[in-house]
Design a protein around this motif. Sequence first.
Motif, short mmCIF file in Angstrom:
data_model
loop_
_atom_site.label_atom_id
_atom_site.label_comp_id
_atom_site.label_asym_id
_atom_site.label_seq_id
_atom_site.Cartn_x
_atom_site.Cartn_y
_atom_site.Cartn_z
N ASP A 1 45.72 33.66 31.82
CA ASP A 1 45.02 32.37 31.95
C ASP A 1 45.13 31.83 33.39
N VAL A 2 44.69 32.65 34.33
CA VAL A 2 44.77 32.28 35.75
C VAL A 2 43.48 31.56 36.16
N PRO A 3 43.56 30.28 36.56
CA PRO A 3 42.35 29.50 36.91
C PRO A 3 41.90 29.79 38.34
N MET B 1 38.29 32.18 34.67
CA MET B 1 39.68 32.45 34.34
C MET B 1 39.93 33.95 34.21
N ILE B 2 40.98 34.43 34.85
CA ILE B 2 41.50 35.76 34.55
C ILE B 2 42.41 35.61 33.33
N LEU B 3 42.16 36.38 32.28
CA LEU B 3 42.87 36.16 31.02
C LEU B 3 44.18 36.94 30.96
N SER B 4 44.14 38.22 30.62
CA SER B 4 45.39 38.99 30.56
C SER B 4 45.08 40.47 30.73
N PRO B 5 44.65 40.88 31.92
CA PRO B 5 44.30 42.29 32.15
C PRO B 5 45.51 43.20 31.95
N VAL C 1 53.62 37.97 40.36
CA VAL C 1 53.45 36.54 40.08
C VAL C 1 52.10 36.11 40.65
N TRP C 2 51.19 35.69 39.78
CA TRP C 2 49.83 35.42 40.23
C TRP C 2 49.74 34.25 41.22
N SER C 3 50.60 33.26 41.05
CA SER C 3 50.54 32.12 41.97
C SER C 3 50.87 32.55 43.40
N SER C 4 51.79 33.49 43.54
CA SER C 4 52.12 34.00 44.87
C SER C 4 50.94 34.75 45.47
N ALA C 5 50.23 35.49 44.62
CA ALA C 5 49.06 36.23 45.10
C ALA C 5 47.98 35.28 45.61
N ASP D 1 37.18 35.52 31.83
CA ASP D 1 36.10 34.63 31.38
C ASP D 1 35.35 34.15 32.62
N PRO D 2 34.20 34.76 32.91
CA PRO D 2 33.48 34.36 34.13
C PRO D 2 32.90 32.96 34.04
#
Length: 338
Positions: free
Chosen positions: A91-93, A79-83, A39-43, A74-75
Amino acid sequence: MTWLAGIDIGGTKCAVAMAEYVQGRIQIKARDQIETPSVWSSALEDLDARLKYLIRTTGSYPEAIGISSGGPLDPYRGMILSPPNLPGWNDVPIVDYFLTRYRVPTALENDANAGAVAELRWGAYGHVKDLVFLTFGTGMGAGLIVNGQIVRGATAGAGEIGHIRLATNGPMGYGKAGSFEGFCSGGGIAQLALQRLADTVKQGLSLSPVWTQWWRNPSSLTAEAVGQIASQGDELAIQLLKEVGEWLGRGISILIDLLNPEVIVIGSIFARQRRLLEGPMHRILEVEALPENYRACRIVSSSFGEQVGDFAAFATAVESLEVQANNVTVCERNSTQP
């Protein structure tokens, strides 16, 4: 002296570090890492807490934050898109997250690009203008420096060499069987090992005791474990890594023919298993690459060893400072014009 923060987002681990930037050199002073949460928000919350702790520990506040992550990303929007190696990180801001909390220049860069810039700035290769950096870790990506400039492409997607298919069939990587990432990455090596174990069992042969636990619990097999087994002299593991070296040579031959680089720097797994990978890699390159291009190219492991991700993030932080300085200079010049 300038203090910088670096955040390295990887498929296996995430790290945060603080460094002094003195006379153009990076001196890492504090560091912490975590296993990458799904979960990216936890990271982000965890990395934020650990960065705050490092700030208290060092007694210094960063003047810029650099973030290095596997792509696609997208630098420009931060945004981190979907690695493929970060499932669920869509879509991580990430730049906005840290920018709003620390109010200093913050930038995001593809880990391969950031690694290439770090090697160009601080690597032990002398003055070079054409350099390629290959991640060769959880995934396989390429950072491309051409005539001293990073190549990002129309959508910042340049260098995704792990997506190139090298064979019709093979381990899965970057969503494609037989891809460069499939053969040459941590996950790919584990897949290849399990396939060789399955072939052995299918032939009615017995597995050596060192492989039995992995055959019973295949999901826990890693490239690191394969390397450890090879270091014990196991022939299956040794031959497997030599095969990976051959695939590495095939992938690199494309880069040598296409870009004619002076230096190709390979990170992570290459440094750890170089004695088994390097010979087969060069044997393939002698056959597949253009002879003049091949002779002009040095192929080396990263100058930074296991710290390459940290230096990649710090290279991004330095670039964010330089961008800010250039913008200020332009604004000052414009304000003096009549």
